[in-house]
Design a protein around this motif. Sequence first.
Motif, PDB file in Angstrom:
ATOM      1  N   LEU A  86       0.821  -1.207   0.000  1.00 39.20           N
ATOM      2  CA  LEU A  86       0.000   0.000   0.000  1.00 39.20           C
ATOM      3  C   LEU A  86       0.857   1.259   0.000  1.00 39.20           C
ATOM      4  O   LEU A  86       0.393   2.320  -0.398  1.00 39.20           O
ATOM      5  CB  LEU A  86      -0.925   0.016   1.218  1.00 39.20           C
ATOM      6  N   VAL A  87       2.101   1.155   0.429  1.00 33.39           N
ATOM      7  CA  VAL A  87       2.996   2.305   0.513  1.00 33.39           C
ATOM      8  C   VAL A  87       3.918   2.393  -0.703  1.00 33.39           C
ATOM      9  O   VAL A  87       4.015   3.433  -1.342  1.00 33.39           O
ATOM     10  CB  VAL A  87       3.835   2.245   1.817  1.00 33.39           C
ATOM     11  N   CYS A  88       4.586   1.293  -1.033  1.00 33.66           N
ATOM     12  CA  CYS A  88       5.608   1.296  -2.089  1.00 33.66           C
ATOM     13  C   CYS A  88       5.069   0.977  -3.479  1.00 33.66           C
ATOM     14  O   CYS A  88       5.777   1.169  -4.464  1.00 33.66           O
ATOM     15  CB  CYS A  88       6.705   0.288  -1.750  1.00 33.66           C
ATOM     16  N   ASN A  89       3.879   0.414  -3.567  1.00 32.64           N
ATOM     17  CA  ASN A  89       3.275   0.065  -4.846  1.00 32.64           C
ATOM     18  C   ASN A  89       4.023  -1.037  -5.593  1.00 32.64           C
ATOM     19  O   ASN A  89       3.999  -1.109  -6.807  1.00 32.64           O
ATOM     20  CB  ASN A  89       3.115   1.301  -5.750  1.00 32.64           C
ATOM     21  N   VAL A  90       4.696  -1.912  -4.888  1.00 36.48           N
ATOM     22  CA  VAL A  90       5.364  -3.053  -5.528  1.00 36.48           C
ATOM     23  C   VAL A  90       4.628  -4.322  -5.118  1.00 36.48           C
ATOM     24  O   VAL A  90       3.999  -4.368  -4.065  1.00 36.48           O
ATOM     25  CB  VAL A  90       6.864  -3.150  -5.140  1.00 36.48           C
ATOM     26  N   PRO A  91       4.703  -5.364  -5.942  1.00 33.07           N
ATOM     27  CA  PRO A  91       4.079  -6.630  -5.543  1.00 33.07           C
ATOM     28  C   PRO A  91       4.718  -7.153  -4.251  1.00 33.07           C
ATOM     29  O   PRO A  91       5.936  -7.066  -4.068  1.00 33.07           O
ATOM     30  CB  PRO A  91       4.374  -7.563  -6.714  1.00 33.07           C
ATOM     31  N   VAL A  92       3.880  -7.667  -3.366  1.00 31.61           N
ATOM     32  CA  VAL A  92       4.381  -8.208  -2.107  1.00 31.61           C
ATOM     33  C   VAL A  92       4.740  -9.673  -2.284  1.00 31.61           C
ATOM     34  O   VAL A  92       4.237 -10.348  -3.181  1.00 31.61           O
ATOM     35  CB  VAL A  92       3.359  -8.018  -0.961  1.00 31.61           C
ATOM     36  N   ASP A  93       5.633 -10.157  -1.426  1.00 34.90           N
ATOM     37  CA  ASP A  93       6.077 -11.544  -1.435  1.00 34.90           C
ATOM     38  C   ASP A  93       5.450 -12.291  -0.269  1.00 34.90           C
ATOM     39  O   ASP A  93       4.974 -11.686   0.690  1.00 34.90           O
ATOM     40  CB  ASP A  93       7.607 -11.613  -1.271  1.00 34.90           C
ATOM     41  N   GLU A  94       5.509 -13.604  -0.353  1.00 35.58           N
ATOM     42  CA  GLU A  94       5.090 -14.426   0.785  1.00 35.58           C
ATOM     43  C   GLU A  94       6.061 -14.161   1.934  1.00 35.58           C
ATOM     44  O   GLU A  94       7.282 -14.106   1.725  1.00 35.58           O
ATOM     45  CB  GLU A  94       5.118 -15.902   0.395  1.00 35.58           C
ATOM     46  N   ALA A  95       5.525 -13.973   3.120  1.00 31.66           N
ATOM     47  CA  ALA A  95       6.369 -13.687   4.285  1.00 31.66           C
ATOM     48  C   ALA A  95       7.050 -14.961   4.766  1.00 31.66           C
ATOM     49  O   ALA A  95       6.429 -16.028   4.810  1.00 31.66           O
ATOM     50  CB  ALA A  95       5.533 -13.087   5.405  1.00 31.66           C
ATOM     51  N   GLY A  96       8.317 -14.825   5.125  1.00 34.22           N
ATOM     52  CA  GLY A  96       9.054 -15.942   5.695  1.00 34.22           C
ATOM     53  C   GLY A  96       8.847 -16.003   7.200  1.00 34.22           C
ATOM     54  O   GLY A  96       8.239 -15.110   7.802  1.00 34.22           O
ATOM     55  N   PRO A  97       9.383 -17.025   7.855  1.00 33.00           N
ATOM     56  CA  PRO A  97       9.218 -17.180   9.303  1.00 33.00           C
ATOM     57  C   PRO A  97       9.705 -15.960  10.102  1.00 33.00           C
ATOM     58  O   PRO A  97       9.067 -15.569  11.079  1.00 33.00           O
ATOM     59  CB  PRO A  97      10.048 -18.418   9.630  1.00 33.00           C
ATOM     60  N   GLU A  98      10.807 -15.350   9.677  1.00 33.54           N
ATOM     61  CA  GLU A  98      11.308 -14.155  10.383  1.00 33.54           C
ATOM     62  C   GLU A  98      10.323 -13.009  10.280  1.00 33.54           C
ATOM     63  O   GLU A  98      10.095 -12.273  11.237  1.00 33.54           O
ATOM     64  CB  GLU A  98      12.661 -13.709   9.818  1.00 33.54           C
ATOM     65  N   ASP A  99       9.727 -12.851   9.092  1.00 34.29           N
ATOM     66  CA  ASP A  99       8.748 -11.789   8.878  1.00 34.29           C
ATOM     67  C   ASP A  99       7.513 -12.021   9.740  1.00 34.29           C
ATOM     68  O   ASP A  99       7.015 -11.109  10.382  1.00 34.29           O
ATOM     69  CB  ASP A  99       8.335 -11.717   7.401  1.00 34.29           C
ATOM     70  N   VAL A 100       7.018 -13.257   9.737  1.00 33.61           N
ATOM     71  CA  VAL A 100       5.834 -13.594  10.539  1.00 33.61           C
ATOM     72  C   VAL A 100       6.123 -13.360  12.018  1.00 33.61           C
ATOM     73  O   VAL A 100       5.254 -12.912  12.770  1.00 33.61           O
ATOM     74  CB  VAL A 100       5.375 -15.048  10.274  1.00 33.61           C
ATOM     75  N   GLY A 101       7.348 -13.587  12.430  1.00 32.86           N
ATOM     76  CA  GLY A 101       7.741 -13.353  13.817  1.00 32.86           C
ATOM     77  C   GLY A 101       7.651 -11.891  14.236  1.00 32.86           C
ATOM     78  O   GLY A 101       7.626 -11.585  15.431  1.00 32.86           O
ATOM     79  N   ARG A 102       7.582 -10.985  13.275  1.00 29.28           N
ATOM     80  CA  ARG A 102       7.504  -9.552  13.592  1.00 29.28           C
ATOM     81  C   ARG A 102       6.075  -9.050  13.764  1.00 29.28           C
ATOM     82  O   ARG A 102       5.873  -7.909  14.142  1.00 29.28           O
ATOM     83  CB  ARG A 102       8.189  -8.731  12.490  1.00 29.28           C
TER      84      ARG A 102
END
Length: 163
Positions: free
Chosen positions: A106-122
């Motif tokens: 919503l901010v950068c206007n780039v396609p998002v990726d699937e979140a990895g375990p580290e990302d989900v941890g945040r």
Amino acid sequence: MSTLPASEADARRLLCDEMLVGLARWLRAAGHDATTPVRGEPDQRLIARAAVQDRLFVTRDRPILKHRAAAGLVVVLESDDLDRQAAELRERLRLDWLAAPFSRCLVCNVPVDEAGPEDVGRIPEQARALPGPFRVCPECDRVYWPGSHERRMRARLETWATS
């Protein structure tokens, strides 16, 4: 201010002017590639940028149509109300408000990726129990998850798609 021909009805590459930054975020939420200008960027430069990037320039500024280069590149919205703007875009451009929900940052206007375990941890602990999908922006590192904010936004996108 005309309606696009059927061959252009699937156009998803948009450039929203400074007055429509909020609308651009909603377009991104729906999965459309919607950029915004640098603050103070002149109209003629915006029209030229839209042409080079193969985008439609979306504005509420009627005088912009005086520029010869604007023909076919500019969509002037009549309303300043977000719900009415959404309806105008759906009707005039056949814009699909459910094209690919939450597939772009919503901010950068780039396609998002699937979140990895580290990302989900945040994300907040209670949100980790949700079924997903969990996504991350490769540019700004913002993590997205299907919480109440996304559910409220999705409900509004569904309303815009059907009303």
